[in-house]
Design an enzyme around this catalytic site. Structure first.
Site, PDB file in Angstrom:
ATOM      1  N   TRP A  46      30.762 -26.462 -18.633  1.00 22.62           N
ATOM      2  CA  TRP A  46      30.207 -27.208 -17.493  1.00 22.62           C
ATOM      3  C   TRP A  46      28.734 -27.521 -17.706  1.00 22.62           C
ATOM      4  O   TRP A  46      28.068 -27.924 -16.789  1.00 22.62           O
ATOM      5  CB  TRP A  46      30.396 -26.410 -16.211  1.00 22.62           C
ATOM      6  CG  TRP A  46      30.323 -27.169 -14.926  1.00 22.62           C
ATOM      7  CD1 TRP A  46      30.884 -28.369 -14.631  1.00 22.62           C
ATOM      8  CD2 TRP A  46      29.638 -26.749 -13.723  1.00 22.62           C
ATOM      9  NE1 TRP A  46      30.615 -28.719 -13.325  1.00 22.62           N
ATOM     10  CE2 TRP A  46      29.855 -27.741 -12.740  1.00 22.62           C
ATOM     11  CE3 TRP A  46      28.885 -25.624 -13.383  1.00 22.62           C
ATOM     12  CZ2 TRP A  46      29.340 -27.645 -11.448  1.00 22.62           C
ATOM     13  CZ3 TRP A  46      28.376 -25.528 -12.100  1.00 22.62           C
ATOM     14  CH2 TRP A  46      28.605 -26.527 -11.141  1.00 22.62           C
TER      15      TRP A  46
HETATM   16  C1  LIG Z   1      27.181 -29.431  -8.259  1.00 21.64           C
HETATM   17  C2  LIG Z   1      27.172 -28.783  -6.914  1.00 21.64           C
HETATM   18  C3  LIG Z   1      26.136 -29.021  -6.050  1.00 21.64           C
HETATM   19  C4  LIG Z   1      26.088 -28.403  -4.819  1.00 21.64           C
HETATM   20  N1  LIG Z   1      24.991 -28.615  -4.055  1.00 21.64           N
HETATM   21  C5  LIG Z   1      24.786 -27.859  -2.955  1.00 21.64           C
HETATM   22  C6  LIG Z   1      23.519 -27.896  -2.305  1.00 21.64           C
HETATM   23  O1  LIG Z   1      22.600 -28.616  -2.696  1.00 21.64           O
HETATM   24  N2  LIG Z   1      23.349 -27.085  -1.232  1.00 21.64           N
HETATM   25  C7  LIG Z   1      24.318 -26.253  -0.774  1.00 21.64           C
HETATM   26  O2  LIG Z   1      24.070 -25.518   0.185  1.00 21.64           O
HETATM   27  N3  LIG Z   1      25.540 -26.211  -1.379  1.00 21.64           N
HETATM   28  C8  LIG Z   1      25.793 -26.986  -2.462  1.00 21.64           C
HETATM   29  N4  LIG Z   1      26.995 -26.911  -3.131  1.00 21.64           N
HETATM   30  C9  LIG Z   1      28.142 -26.230  -2.480  1.00 21.64           C
HETATM   31  C10 LIG Z   1      28.204 -24.709  -2.646  1.00 21.64           C
HETATM   32  O3  LIG Z   1      28.023 -24.397  -3.973  1.00 21.64           O
HETATM   33  C11 LIG Z   1      29.560 -24.196  -2.149  1.00 21.64           C
HETATM   34  O4  LIG Z   1      29.739 -24.619  -0.827  1.00 21.64           O
HETATM   35  C12 LIG Z   1      29.692 -22.669  -2.156  1.00 21.64           C
HETATM   36  O5  LIG Z   1      29.390 -22.158  -3.418  1.00 21.64           O
HETATM   37  C13 LIG Z   1      31.100 -22.232  -1.753  1.00 21.64           C
HETATM   38  O6  LIG Z   1      31.147 -20.826  -1.750  1.00 21.64           O
HETATM   39  P1  LIG Z   1      32.482 -19.993  -2.071  1.00 21.64           P
HETATM   40  O7  LIG Z   1      32.112 -18.563  -2.067  1.00 21.64           O
HETATM   41  O8  LIG Z   1      33.577 -20.448  -1.204  1.00 21.64           O
HETATM   42  O9  LIG Z   1      32.900 -20.438  -3.555  1.00 21.64           O
HETATM   43  P2  LIG Z   1      32.181 -20.038  -4.937  1.00 21.64           P
HETATM   44  O10 LIG Z   1      30.731 -19.849  -4.725  1.00 21.64           O
HETATM   45  O11 LIG Z   1      32.623 -21.036  -5.921  1.00 21.64           O
HETATM   46  O12 LIG Z   1      32.807 -18.622  -5.295  1.00 21.64           O
HETATM   47  C14 LIG Z   1      34.155 -18.421  -5.657  1.00 21.64           C
HETATM   48  C15 LIG Z   1      34.220 -17.187  -6.552  1.00 21.64           C
HETATM   49  O13 LIG Z   1      35.566 -16.752  -6.738  1.00 21.64           O
HETATM   50  C16 LIG Z   1      35.768 -16.408  -8.104  1.00 21.64           C
HETATM   51  N5  LIG Z   1      37.203 -16.548  -8.392  1.00 21.64           N
HETATM   52  C17 LIG Z   1      37.933 -17.687  -8.319  1.00 21.64           C
HETATM   53  N6  LIG Z   1      39.225 -17.435  -8.591  1.00 21.64           N
HETATM   54  C18 LIG Z   1      39.327 -16.097  -8.829  1.00 21.64           C
HETATM   55  C19 LIG Z   1      40.414 -15.247  -9.172  1.00 21.64           C
HETATM   56  N7  LIG Z   1      41.656 -15.718  -9.289  1.00 21.64           N
HETATM   57  N8  LIG Z   1      40.162 -13.931  -9.356  1.00 21.64           N
HETATM   58  C20 LIG Z   1      38.890 -13.436  -9.233  1.00 21.64           C
HETATM   59  N9  LIG Z   1      37.821 -14.212  -8.918  1.00 21.64           N
HETATM   60  C21 LIG Z   1      38.046 -15.525  -8.711  1.00 21.64           C
HETATM   61  C22 LIG Z   1      34.895 -17.402  -8.841  1.00 21.64           C
HETATM   62  O14 LIG Z   1      34.626 -16.990 -10.155  1.00 21.64           O
HETATM   63  C23 LIG Z   1      33.659 -17.454  -7.944  1.00 21.64           C
HETATM   64  O15 LIG Z   1      32.731 -16.452  -8.253  1.00 21.64           O
HETATM   65  C24 LIG Z   1      27.122 -27.529  -4.396  1.00 21.64           C
HETATM   66  C25 LIG Z   1      28.188 -27.294  -5.252  1.00 21.64           C
HETATM   67  C26 LIG Z   1      28.212 -27.911  -6.508  1.00 21.64           C
HETATM   68  C27 LIG Z   1      29.342 -27.626  -7.439  1.00 21.64           C
HETATM   69  S1  SF4 Z   2      27.799 -20.472 -19.776  1.00 18.56           S
HETATM   70 FE1  SF4 Z   2      27.394 -21.799 -21.526  1.00 18.56          FE
HETATM   71  S2  SF4 Z   2      29.375 -22.094 -22.534  1.00 18.56           S
HETATM   72 FE2  SF4 Z   2      29.774 -21.283 -20.492  1.00 18.56          FE
HETATM   73  S3  SF4 Z   2      30.148 -23.115 -19.246  1.00 18.56           S
HETATM   74 FE3  SF4 Z   2      27.977 -22.579 -19.020  1.00 18.56          FE
HETATM   75  S4  SF4 Z   2      26.923 -23.804 -20.611  1.00 18.56           S
HETATM   76 FE4  SF4 Z   2      29.112 -23.815 -21.113  1.00 18.56          FE
END
Ligand SMILES: Cc1cc2nc3c(=O)[nH]c(=O)nc-3n(C[C@H](O)[C@H](O)[C@H](O)COP(=O)(O)OP(=O)(O)OC[C@H]3O[C@@H](n4cnc5c(N)ncnc54)[C@H](O)[C@@H]3O)c2cc1C
Ligand code: SF4
Ligand code: SF4
Lengths: 611, 146
Positions: free
Chosen positions: B43
């Site tokens: 990513w």
């Molecule tokens: C590019 C981008 C820009 C963004 N910009 C903003 C911003 O500017 N401001 C803002 O407030 N928000 C922003 N967001 C949104 C924000 O990141 C999300 O709303 C937030 O992270 C959601 O939280 P979550 O805990 O639901 O999911 P996540 O933070 O994604 O956490 C999910 C976790 O579960 C774990 N997991 C998944 N499947 C499994 C499994 N089967 N077993 C064990 N572990 C597992 C993952 O590894 C991860 O750690 C952005 C997101 C992205 C991608």
């Molecule tokens: S930690 Fe490094 S190898 Fe893994 S997704 Fe991020 S940039 Fe790619």
């Protein structure tokens, strides 16, 4: 582990299990410890919590903050905003609940050392009405530090594959199982309550990028729909799974547009320099009526205007960064927006030789994603808070799903849109407090059936066993007569969803026939999941991520087929029902999968306006 | 942009393996150094690049849209991150931003606070509220009947 199945499993007994250590999971760990001093609280995470989840790179803004202490916004203002952006359909009790608590989470982040932009008086600097700007490169490690200090234990590099129902009641949670992607041990978690906070889903639909760039999705490739699949397969009620998200982003690098539109006040035009959002508003009004005059214009309708502009041949769409970046300070803001949260966009600018202070950049609409925390709200149907929720939205503890003792937060929870990072963390806290109350009322452990744990063990490692068994049949390489590798099957899933479910390849358009075909193709793919092979533990992880994506995708197609209208033009179009149909569809579409019979039930639930 | 590892610099310390959220940095058993096992699932999050103590990991923009001839290099210290960006035409841009105030490892467990009462557990307030809301009371509205 010669035969692919490791010999001795590891059993962890705990009071509260938190699946996923992202923003919501970290919030849950923190809050659970505050209220549950003597409880054993275990976070299980498939990666390392310092950089796991959607905030792995960091962020440049906190997108949900009321600023109640400065009188900036009240929770009811936020509810009105969310209602408008979701074309009427959100769980206003959940939205209000996040809004009234979110400021306290942001103030905690501030205390924990997150650098937030402030003016001379110490007031947070706004990017937009709901956003505050941060130097957020280390947003995730800062949050993770608080979670680590709070949890009894954080088990990392363990991927959860299934939730465990209680032996005495299939609608009562008893834990979860999975495996270590490092040493391959089978992990059995027995818990009195579980919070699923496993994030959203990318790679259900074919991404625009291809080949080496396959991983260049806007939501990260490690958001695999586990949250939805784990819940669906246990029989939890889901809502709004058709409410998929398409985002406007900088082309190729997928850099977010917030800092440019909101803070730098840049304008996007078509190739001829025309502000198409203004010019095309009358035609939008013809199609969606009064929604076209909503302020701000709902996210999906802004997409719709851009899509039409491109389809009618007036692209590319250009973001005029060069008109607003007129000082070194603004140039720094522009680059920091990406270096803190989408480094790939900075790389794209460097690689393509784009200097944003001199020339515009192209914008594009992304492939669809499924998530619960953004400008959409797919996910679990959960109980709301006692003091706010109408009776039909409240059957237990705050954020408890329809499975007893099973809670959700963040992307996992449906109906509760626009939470973003801070709101997801806050919802984790709300779920944790709900779970703590549940634990106090349910001191007895939920029994687990040994037979279930054993049969799941065989299922978890089956892809490894299958691969080892198939090895003698071919020389080498990746083509087997009766075995698929996870990436091969994932390409099939993405093609099905793209062509039948309304992805970029079909300009987000589908209809009943296409959805029917898509479900048939998906049925074959589900059968073929029993032929997925994994050569090592890394691929075993991919096999389970694939399985979770396929279940999530099926739910998306079924919901999309059931809702015979186009509720969110710009997210997807039902060509056979092209209008917003408030008369019949101003309601939630919910579903329940029955694990005993394999049947899906789809039905509607009312939307209540609370403000 | 997939990562790649310099064989001269990598010491096989596993930091990148531990931190990669995509589980794609692995150690090659033949020469004991890290490599990206699945570039198409990278990513470009830079977590591994920032974590590598040897500066051994670099990235090259995705071949499907990024022309060659660029570099984006972070140097993360406990309180700041420094970025050096080399554009296609050789222009170099440098930026630096704070990453954290205060010391890493200083966030206490919430259990350090006095234990809450049963009444508080039954109420709607979260930990440290209403103080941390910085308003007098938690807002509420009356529920409408189902
Ligand atoms: C590019 C981008 C820009 C963004 N910009 C903003 C911003 O500017 N401001 C803002 O407030 N928000 C922003 N967001 C949104 C924000 O990141 C999300 O709303 C937030 O992270 C959601 O939280 P979550 O805990 O639901 O999911 P996540 O933070 O994604 O956490 C999910 C976790 O579960 C774990 N997991 C998944 N499947 C499994 C499994 N089967 N077993 C064990 N572990 C597992 C993952 O590894 C991860 O750690 C952005 C997101 C992205 C991608
Ligand atoms: S930690 Fe490094 S190898 Fe893994 S997704 Fe991020 S940039 Fe790619
Ligand atoms: S972190 Fe750096 S030195 Fe350590 S294994 Fe990875 S590439 Fe090699």
């Amino acid at each position: 582990m010669e035969d692919g199945v490791p010999s001795s499993p590891t059993v962890v007994d705990c009071d509260l299990l938190i699946v996923g250590g992202g923003f919501a999971g970290c919030g849950a760990a923190f809050e659970a410890r505050y209220w549950g001093r003597d409880l054993k609280i275990v976070v299980v995470e498939k990666a390392a919590i310092e950089r796991s989840g959607a905030v792995a790179q960091g962020l440049s803004a906190i997108n949900c903050y009321m600023g109640m202490r400065w009188g900036e916004n009240r929770p009811e203002d936020f509810v009105r905003y969310v209602r408008n952006d979701l074309m009427g359909l959100s769980r206003e009790d959940l939205v209000y609940d996040v809004a009234r608590h979110v400021d306290s989470s942001v103030h905690l982040f501030d205390e924990w050392g997150l650098p937030i932009f402030t003016d001379a008086s110490g007031k947070y600097i706004r990017e937009g009405r709901w956003q505050v700007m941060i130097h957020g490169e280390s947003y995730k490690p800062i949050i993770a530090e608080a979670a680590r200090a709070a949890a009894t234990q954080v088990d990392e590099h363990v991927l959860i594959t299934h939730l465990l129902p209680s032996a005495s009641d299939p609608h009562r949670i008893a834990g979860a199982v999975g495996f270590s992607v490092r040493d391959g041990t089978y992990r059995i978690y027995r818990a009195r309550a579980v919070i699923v906070a496993a994030g959203g889903a990318s790679h259900l639909f074919r991404p625009r990028s291809s080949g080496e760039g396959w991983g260049r999705t806007w939501y990260p490739p490690w958001s695999t729909g586990s949250a939805y699949a784990l819940l669906i397969r246990l029989g939890a009620e889901m809502t709004q799974m058709e409410n998929r998200l398409v985002v406007t982003r900088f082309k190729d690098g997928y850099g977010p547009v917030g800092a440019f539109f909101l803070y730098l006040k840049a304008v996007a035009t078509n190739a001829a320099g025309e502000n198409y959002e203004v010019a095309r508003r009358p035609s939008l009004r013809e199609r969606v009526g009064a929604y076209a005059d909503a302020t701000p214009l709902p996210t999906c309708l802004r997409n719709d205007l851009m899509l039409r502009e491109i389809l009618e041949g007036r692209g590319p769409i250009l973001m005029h960064t060069e008109r607003v970046i007129d000082s070194p300070e603004k140039e720094t803001v522009a680059w920091e927006a990406f270096l803190n949260m989408t480094v790939g966009q900075a790389v794209t600018w460097a690689a393509q030789g784009t200097d944003p202070s001199r020339e515009p950049s192209e914008l594009i609409l992304s492939e669809p994603y499924v998530l619960g925390s953004h400008a959409v709200c797919a996910g679990a149907w959960t109980s709301g808070p006692a003091d706010l929720s109408p009776e039909d939205y409240r059957w237990g503890y705050n954020r408890m799903t329809t499975i007893v003792g099973l809670f959700g937060a963040g992307d996992t929870v449906g109906g509760s849109a626009h939470k973003f990072s801070s709101g997801s963390f806050t919802e984790g806290r709300l779920a944790a407090k709900g779970a703590i109350r549940f634990l106090a009322d349910h001191p007895e452990p939920a029994p687990v059936a040994d037979g279930t744990v054993e049969s799941l063990r065989a299922a978890v490692f089956a892809p490894l066993v299958r691969y080892l068994g198939s090895r003698p049949k071919v020389t080498s390489g990746v083509v087997h007569p009766d075995l698929l590798f996870p990436d091969q099957a994932l390409h099939r899933l993405e093609k099905i969803m793209d062509e039948y479910g309304g992805g970029v390849g079909s300009n987000y358009t589908t209809n009943d026939h296409l959805l029917g075909r898509g479900l048939a193709q998906l049925g074959h793919l589900k059968q073929d999941l029993a032929a997925v092979g994994a050569a090592d533990l890394h691929q075993l992880g991919r096999a389970w991520e694939l399985e979770h994506r396929v279940w999530t995708a099926e739910s998306v197609l079924r919901h999309t087929r059931f809702r015979t209208e186009t509720r969110w033009p710009g997210y997807y179009y039902r060509a056979d029902h092209p209008k917003v149909d408030d008369e019949h569809w101003h309601c939630f579409v919910n579903s329940v999968y029955d694990p005993a019979t394999g049947d899906w039930r789809l039905f509607t639930r009312p939307v209540h306006a609370l403000i | 942009m997939p990562t790649f590892v310099s064989p001269e610099k990598c010491k096989g310390c596993m930091q990148c393996v531990d931190i990669c959220p995509s589980d794609i940095m692995h150690i090659d058993p033949n020469h004991g150094r890290a490599f990206n096992v699945e570039p198409a699932m990278c990513w470009e999050c830079f977590a591994c690049v920032k974590a590598c103590p040897e500066g051994a990991i670099d990235v090259r923009g995705y071949a499907d849209f990024a022309p060659l001839g660029h570099r984006v290099v972070p140097n993360r210290t406990p309180d700041r991150i420094y970025w050096t960006i080399r554009m296609r035409d050789g222009t170099v841009k440098e930026f630096s931003f704070p990453v954290r105030r205060g010391k890493w490892g200083s966030t206490p467990s919430p259990a350090k606070e006095p234990a809450p009462s049963a009444d508080q557990i039954a109420g709607e307030l979260l930990a440290f509220e209403p103080d941390y809301l910085a308003v007098e009371a938690l807002p509420t509205i009356s529920a409408v009947p189902g």
